[in-house]
Write an enzyme that holds these catalytic residues in place. Structure first.
Site, PDB file in Angstrom:
ATOM      1  N   GLY A  89       0.620  -1.238   0.001  1.00  0.00           N
ATOM      2  CA  GLY A  89       0.262   0.124  -0.044  1.00  0.00           C
ATOM      3  C   GLY A  89       0.779   1.177   0.095  1.00  0.00           C
ATOM      4  N   ASP A  92     -18.413 -23.890   5.351  1.00  0.00           N
ATOM      5  CA  ASP A  92     -19.396 -25.208   5.073  1.00  0.00           C
ATOM      6  C   ASP A  92     -18.232 -26.339   4.777  1.00  0.00           C
ATOM      7  OD1 ASP A  92     -18.404 -24.541   2.423  1.00  0.00           O
ATOM      8  OD2 ASP A  92     -20.001 -25.042   1.408  1.00  0.00           O
ATOM      9  N   GLY A 102      -0.891  -7.586   2.072  1.00  0.00           N
ATOM     10  CA  GLY A 102      -1.890  -8.289   0.824  1.00  0.00           C
ATOM     11  C   GLY A 102      -2.089  -9.680   1.014  1.00  0.00           C
ATOM     12  N   GLU A 109       0.460 -16.662  -4.966  1.00  0.00           N
ATOM     13  CA  GLU A 109       1.914 -16.716  -5.003  1.00  0.00           C
ATOM     14  C   GLU A 109       2.320 -18.246  -5.808  1.00  0.00           C
ATOM     15  OE1 GLU A 109       3.844 -14.156  -4.464  1.00  0.00           O
ATOM     16  OE2 GLU A 109       2.127 -13.409  -3.422  1.00  0.00           O
ATOM     17  N   THR A 157       1.053 -11.643   2.315  1.00  0.00           N
ATOM     18  CA  THR A 157       1.333 -11.613   3.984  1.00  0.00           C
ATOM     19  C   THR A 157       0.299 -12.587   4.701  1.00  0.00           C
ATOM     20  OG1 THR A 157       2.256  -9.431   3.589  1.00  0.00           O
ATOM     21  CG2 THR A 157       1.576  -9.961   5.738  1.00  0.00           C
ATOM     22  N   TYR A 160     -16.229 -27.116   2.227  1.00  0.00           N
ATOM     23  CA  TYR A 160     -16.383 -27.598   0.814  1.00  0.00           C
ATOM     24  C   TYR A 160     -15.415 -26.634  -0.038  1.00  0.00           C
ATOM     25  CZ  TYR A 160     -19.670 -31.170   1.196  1.00  0.00           C
ATOM     26  OH  TYR A 160     -20.481 -32.344   1.337  1.00  0.00           O
TER      27      TYR A 160
END
Length: 305
Positions: A14, A216, A67, A273, A70, A218
């Site tokens: 940022g 949930d 972000g 990543e 991190t 899933y």
């Protein structure tokens, strides 16, 4: 009794705004009854190491400021441990997919208010082989967009940078013969990419998983079969509107456990990543992490995106 909080932050996220705001953040948390300290990361892996150390030091709250990368590192530092601290998030990245999914404010002080208010939600995370993720795991050339997009371009046009890079990569995409076993079903064939989603927001596409639920147990599994350039461009356009799920080249399934293998190299993406290469075994860990969420939004609104 005062709660102990540890902030782990990326000082370059940022445009270094959080780094400049940190003194005010510490004062605000101190006034709210938190005994707070901070740690600035310097290189890849620092946030994971510090998160694990913070857990050993019995912090009540961990706050990840940065972000999605991190946040992923912090999760990997605590996911295997018992007595995990509650997790606060200050979204400071280009896209902030997980923050978007939780409706977290992007203003720093407003994000701190969410933590102070103390409303929490338990959310699923994923495990891929020996590492963890909180938003997505994927394979295929197009999934390289998030870590191949130039930082300068992201700083100029924000999330739109991923769309630019994605369309640039379309002509280079090649299908891979792949086997995907999920729960009691199997996909075997040529695919351009596969994606496992935990939330509705991925690389800025907020409707990629329109029916995402965060608790949930899933994954949402998306498989894109071999397609020509025109078909793939059409699928990407549909995905921006959440209408890709009915395209004949798109498989859209729910699964708790997924295994992916191929005789051809396929790179993996984990929370934006580089995540190594296939094979990959994926397991959904239901309601594994407790995160602070806005208290003016009902859990159902977060869970049923």
């Amino acid at each position: 009794m005062r709660k102990r909080a540890r902030i782990i932050y990326n000082p370059t996220s940022g445009k270094e705004l959080f780094k400049r705001t940190l003194p005010d953040v510490l004062i605000k948390l101190e006034k709210a009854g938190f005994e707070t300290s901070a740690y600035a990361t310097e290189k890849v892996g620092d946030a994971t190491t510090e998160a694990a150390r913070s857990l050993e030091q019995n912090y009540d709250v961990l706050i990840a400021a940065g972000g999605d990368g991190t946040l992923n590192e912090v999760i990997n530092g605590i996911a295997e441990k018992p007595n995990r601290p509650s997790l606060g998030i200050i979204p400071m990245g280009t896209v902030n997919d997980f923050g978007r999914a939780l409706h977290l404010p992007t203003d720093i002080m407003s994000a701190i208010d969410v933590i102070i208010e103390g409303h929490m939600t338990r959310v699923d995370i994923g495990k891929m082989n020996s590492r963890y993720f909180i938003n997505l795991a994927a394979g295929g050339q197009l999934t390289q967009v998030s870590y191949e997009t130039p930082s300068k371009l992201k700083s100029i046009v924000g999330p739109f940078a991923y769309y630019i890079k994605g369309f640039e990569m379309l002509p280079q995409m090649k299908a891979v013969d792949i086997r995907i076993e999920y729960d009691d079903e199997v996909f075997q064939g040529e695919a351009l990419l596969f994606l496992l989603g935990l939330t509705n927001s991925m690389a800025g596409f907020e409707k990629l998983v329109p029916d995402a639920k965060l608790d949930d147990g899933y994954f949402t599994l998306i498989i894109v079969e071999k397609a020509n350039l025109a078909e793939l461009g059409h699928i990407m356009t549909l995905a921006s509107r959440g209408e890709h799920t009915k395209h004949p080249k798109v498989h859209y399934k729910k699964a708790k456990s997924i295994s992916v293998s191929s005789f051809t190299d396929m790179q993996l993406n984990v929370d934006g990543e580089y995540g190594g290469k296939l094979p990959g075994n994926f397991l959904n860990l239901k309601q594994h992490i407790e995160v602070f969420t806005p208290n003016d939004i009902k859990n159902e609104e977060i869970i049923e995106q």
